[in-house]
Design a protein around this motif. Structure first.
Motif, PDB file in Angstrom:
ATOM      1  N   LYS A  46      25.682  41.196  70.773  1.00  0.00           N
ATOM      2  CA  LYS A  46      24.403  41.037  71.887  1.00  0.00           C
ATOM      3  C   LYS A  46      24.230  42.062  72.604  1.00  0.00           C
ATOM      4  O   LYS A  46      25.079  42.794  73.323  1.00  0.00           O
ATOM      5  CB  LYS A  46      25.078  39.772  72.812  1.00  0.00           C
ATOM      6  CG  LYS A  46      23.618  39.168  73.571  1.00  0.00           C
ATOM      7  CD  LYS A  46      24.088  38.138  74.582  1.00  0.00           C
ATOM      8  CE  LYS A  46      23.143  37.582  75.414  1.00  0.00           C
ATOM      9  NZ  LYS A  46      23.540  36.187  75.884  1.00  0.00           N
ATOM     10  N   ILE A  47      22.854  42.601  72.639  1.00  0.00           N
ATOM     11  CA  ILE A  47      22.444  43.893  73.488  1.00  0.00           C
ATOM     12  C   ILE A  47      22.140  43.445  74.817  1.00  0.00           C
ATOM     13  O   ILE A  47      22.464  44.208  75.643  1.00  0.00           O
ATOM     14  CB  ILE A  47      21.121  44.430  72.629  1.00  0.00           C
ATOM     15  CG1 ILE A  47      21.537  44.946  71.232  1.00  0.00           C
ATOM     16  CG2 ILE A  47      20.736  45.311  73.402  1.00  0.00           C
ATOM     17  CD1 ILE A  47      20.649  45.280  70.480  1.00  0.00           C
ATOM     18  N   HIS A  48      21.287  42.624  74.836  1.00  0.00           N
ATOM     19  CA  HIS A  48      20.745  42.107  76.251  1.00  0.00           C
ATOM     20  C   HIS A  48      21.939  41.051  77.015  1.00  0.00           C
ATOM     21  O   HIS A  48      21.877  40.220  76.547  1.00  0.00           O
ATOM     22  CB  HIS A  48      19.484  41.757  76.367  1.00  0.00           C
ATOM     23  CG  HIS A  48      18.425  42.600  75.665  1.00  0.00           C
ATOM     24  ND1 HIS A  48      17.957  42.558  74.366  1.00  0.00           N
ATOM     25  CD2 HIS A  48      17.781  43.918  76.452  1.00  0.00           C
ATOM     26  CE1 HIS A  48      17.333  43.548  73.888  1.00  0.00           C
ATOM     27  NE2 HIS A  48      17.241  44.377  75.198  1.00  0.00           N
TER      28      HIS A  48
ATOM     29  N   PHE B   9      22.823  38.785  80.456  1.00  0.00           N
ATOM     30  CA  PHE B   9      22.030  38.087  81.535  1.00  0.00           C
ATOM     31  C   PHE B   9      22.552  38.022  82.615  1.00  0.00           C
ATOM     32  O   PHE B   9      23.818  37.488  83.053  1.00  0.00           O
ATOM     33  CB  PHE B   9      22.229  36.523  80.903  1.00  0.00           C
ATOM     34  CG  PHE B   9      21.148  35.562  81.842  1.00  0.00           C
ATOM     35  CD1 PHE B   9      20.035  35.950  82.165  1.00  0.00           C
ATOM     36  CD2 PHE B   9      21.654  34.230  81.782  1.00  0.00           C
ATOM     37  CE1 PHE B   9      19.192  35.095  82.865  1.00  0.00           C
ATOM     38  CE2 PHE B   9      20.956  33.286  82.480  1.00  0.00           C
ATOM     39  CZ  PHE B   9      19.472  33.747  83.012  1.00  0.00           C
TER      40      PHE B   9
ATOM     41  N   SER C   2      27.236  40.767  82.294  1.00  0.00           N
ATOM     42  CA  SER C   2      27.705  42.082  82.114  1.00  0.00           C
ATOM     43  C   SER C   2      29.043  42.393  82.843  1.00  0.00           C
ATOM     44  O   SER C   2      30.014  43.098  82.291  1.00  0.00           O
ATOM     45  CB  SER C   2      26.592  43.095  82.608  1.00  0.00           C
ATOM     46  OG  SER C   2      26.785  42.909  84.047  1.00  0.00           O
TER      47      SER C   2
ATOM     48  N   PRO D 139      27.949  45.299  76.199  1.00  0.00           N
ATOM     49  CA  PRO D 139      26.530  45.166  75.574  1.00  0.00           C
ATOM     50  C   PRO D 139      26.777  46.087  74.080  1.00  0.00           C
ATOM     51  O   PRO D 139      27.434  46.962  74.023  1.00  0.00           O
ATOM     52  CB  PRO D 139      25.591  45.711  76.195  1.00  0.00           C
ATOM     53  CG  PRO D 139      26.448  47.003  77.116  1.00  0.00           C
ATOM     54  CD  PRO D 139      27.803  46.379  77.402  1.00  0.00           C
TER      55      PRO D 139
ATOM     56  N   SER E  17      20.126  38.111  66.538  1.00  0.00           N
ATOM     57  CA  SER E  17      19.836  38.362  67.696  1.00  0.00           C
ATOM     58  C   SER E  17      20.762  37.033  68.522  1.00  0.00           C
ATOM     59  O   SER E  17      21.314  36.461  67.741  1.00  0.00           O
ATOM     60  CB  SER E  17      18.484  38.310  68.395  1.00  0.00           C
ATOM     61  OG  SER E  17      18.009  36.850  67.842  1.00  0.00           O
TER      62      SER E  17
ATOM     63  N   TYR F 286      19.666  35.697  75.390  1.00  0.00           N
ATOM     64  CA  TYR F 286      18.854  36.545  76.355  1.00  0.00           C
ATOM     65  C   TYR F 286      18.047  37.405  75.573  1.00  0.00           C
ATOM     66  O   TYR F 286      17.037  37.846  75.818  1.00  0.00           O
ATOM     67  CB  TYR F 286      19.790  37.053  77.276  1.00  0.00           C
ATOM     68  CG  TYR F 286      19.218  37.536  78.495  1.00  0.00           C
ATOM     69  CD1 TYR F 286      18.062  37.049  79.257  1.00  0.00           C
ATOM     70  CD2 TYR F 286      19.499  38.796  78.875  1.00  0.00           C
ATOM     71  CE1 TYR F 286      17.551  37.428  80.413  1.00  0.00           C
ATOM     72  CE2 TYR F 286      18.796  39.405  80.049  1.00  0.00           C
ATOM     73  CZ  TYR F 286      17.773  38.797  80.640  1.00  0.00           C
ATOM     74  OH  TYR F 286      17.043  39.407  81.598  1.00  0.00           O
ATOM     75  N   ASP F 287      18.497  37.883  74.614  1.00  0.00           N
ATOM     76  CA  ASP F 287      17.637  38.827  73.564  1.00  0.00           C
ATOM     77  C   ASP F 287      16.310  38.442  73.394  1.00  0.00           C
ATOM     78  O   ASP F 287      15.452  39.216  73.302  1.00  0.00           O
ATOM     79  CB  ASP F 287      18.302  39.128  72.373  1.00  0.00           C
ATOM     80  CG  ASP F 287      19.653  39.919  72.115  1.00  0.00           C
ATOM     81  OD1 ASP F 287      19.675  40.909  72.916  1.00  0.00           O
ATOM     82  OD2 ASP F 287      20.395  39.884  71.221  1.00  0.00           O
TER      83      ASP F 287
ATOM     84  N   ARG G 197      14.194  37.400  75.543  1.00  0.00           N
ATOM     85  CA  ARG G 197      13.135  37.629  76.183  1.00  0.00           C
ATOM     86  C   ARG G 197      12.686  39.209  76.233  1.00  0.00           C
ATOM     87  O   ARG G 197      11.909  39.894  76.914  1.00  0.00           O
ATOM     88  CB  ARG G 197      13.669  37.757  77.754  1.00  0.00           C
ATOM     89  CG  ARG G 197      14.101  36.196  78.049  1.00  0.00           C
ATOM     90  CD  ARG G 197      14.392  35.973  79.551  1.00  0.00           C
ATOM     91  NE  ARG G 197      14.644  34.666  79.862  1.00  0.00           N
ATOM     92  CZ  ARG G 197      13.653  33.854  80.521  1.00  0.00           C
ATOM     93  NH1 ARG G 197      12.598  34.208  80.547  1.00  0.00           N
ATOM     94  NH2 ARG G 197      14.080  32.513  80.567  1.00  0.00           N
ATOM     95  N   PHE G 198      12.995  39.999  75.258  1.00  0.00           N
ATOM     96  CA  PHE G 198      12.726  41.202  74.748  1.00  0.00           C
ATOM     97  C   PHE G 198      12.070  41.571  73.458  1.00  0.00           C
ATOM     98  O   PHE G 198      12.697  41.770  72.345  1.00  0.00           O
ATOM     99  CB  PHE G 198      14.011  41.945  74.845  1.00  0.00           C
ATOM    100  CG  PHE G 198      14.722  42.018  76.150  1.00  0.00           C
ATOM    101  CD1 PHE G 198      14.551  42.714  77.327  1.00  0.00           C
ATOM    102  CD2 PHE G 198      15.525  41.039  76.544  1.00  0.00           C
ATOM    103  CE1 PHE G 198      15.075  42.564  78.444  1.00  0.00           C
ATOM    104  CE2 PHE G 198      16.266  40.780  77.890  1.00  0.00           C
ATOM    105  CZ  PHE G 198      15.831  41.591  78.685  1.00  0.00           C
TER     106      PHE G 198
ATOM    107  N   LEU H 121      12.660  44.054  70.474  1.00  0.00           N
ATOM    108  CA  LEU H 121      13.967  44.007  69.443  1.00  0.00           C
ATOM    109  C   LEU H 121      13.424  43.061  68.342  1.00  0.00           C
ATOM    110  O   LEU H 121      13.735  43.357  66.931  1.00  0.00           O
ATOM    111  CB  LEU H 121      15.000  43.240  70.216  1.00  0.00           C
ATOM    112  CG  LEU H 121      16.318  42.618  69.212  1.00  0.00           C
ATOM    113  CD1 LEU H 121      16.862  43.899  68.564  1.00  0.00           C
ATOM    114  CD2 LEU H 121      17.270  41.837  69.886  1.00  0.00           C
TER     115      LEU H 121
END
Length: 276
Positions: free
Chosen positions: A117-119, A121, A134, A139, A156, A159-160, A162-163, A166
């Motif tokens: 997971k990149i993003h 929350f 975090s 991440p 994904s 929370y991803d 919302r971006f 991606l």
């Protein structure tokens, strides 16, 4: 017509990986009996625990994770593919914190793809709930699209969603089917869940499959549920509401080309300079 029978699992995951492993194995057997070819599970399918100390004591490496091992064995036994939405796992590249990692497992039990997971929350909610993902997880930094026998699958987590960049990148890399496993909170889910998932499907001309956590969890949190399948035109084909369980749905993957032909947003995209 390119049909695919998918299964979507909606769960109320607790704090015991061993218990979760048994539940997932049972659900994989149920999905196989229903003719499912590709099963999707939620974010944190093995353990959902906001007690960081207890979570860290239970988290394991991939090699030692009982949930991952059980799902791989069940996938091979029942000869179906599983997108294991995510697990908390220890990774060599993030020694200080675990990662929130999704897995694509084929019908031999092999791990075909991984996505971290990149993003993350980090938020103070109006309800007073303070979330700092975090502080518990490292991440990821790599978008992932993988091949299946039916379509290219983009990965994904929660929370991803919302971006949008991606998802545009996933579709640009050939994804026709995009997974968004999640554990959305109730306030944000009620406000944004359906809108965000429909938007990502419409923007990319892709099927979006979002297997979600639901209900009152053992760690005290409450999640929104409403696992969704959205077609490339933005129509909600499945909404599981708030009850845990398995849903089975046949989708026609030819709908991807049809939607992209009608609205060729991916082909029409152009680069541009940012405002000064």
């Amino acid at each position: 017509m390119r049909p695919l029978r998918i299964g979507v699992l909606q769960t109320t995951t607790g704090i015991s990986p061993a218990v979760s492993a048994g539940q997932l194995v049972e659900s994989i057997g149920e999905a196989a009996a229903a003719g499912v070819e590709l099963l999707f599970t939620p974010e944190m399918s093995g353990m959902l625990d906001r007690d960081r100390h207890r979570m860290r004591a239970a988290v394991r490496s991939e090699a030692d994770d009982v949930v991952l091992a059980a799902v791989r064995e069940a996938a091979a036994k029942h000869r179906l593919w599983v997108h294991l939405g995510s697990l908390a796992v220890l990774a060599a590249e993030s020694a200080d914190l675990p990662v929130n990692r999704g897995f694509v497992i084929d019908d031999t039990g092999a791990i075909i793809a991984r996505y971290d997971k990149i993003h993350l929350f980090d938020v103070d909610l109006p309800s007073g709930e303070r979330i700092r993902e975090s502080s518990g997880y490292a991440p990821g930094g790599q978008a992932v699209v993988t091949s299946t026998p039916w379509a290219r699958l983009g990965l994904s987590v929660c929370y991803d969603v919302r971006f949008p960049p991606l998802y545009n990148a996933l579709a640009g890399a050939g994804a026709e089917l995009i997974a968004v496993p999640a554990a959305f909170t109730r306030p944000t889910g009620k406000a944004h869940w359906h809108i965000l998932l429909r938007a990502r499907a419409i923007e990319t001309g892709s099927f979006v499959v979002a297997a979600a956590q639901t209900g009152e969890h053992e760690d005290g949190r409450a999640t929104y549920g409403h696992s969704l399948v959205v077609d490339p035109w933005g129509e909600v084909l499945l909404d599981m509401g708030e009850a845990p369980g398995l849903a089975v749905l046949d989708i026609d993957l030819d709908a991807v080309a049809a939607a992209r032909g009608r609205i060729p947003a991916l082909a029409n995209a152009r680069s541009f300079a940012l405002p000064a």
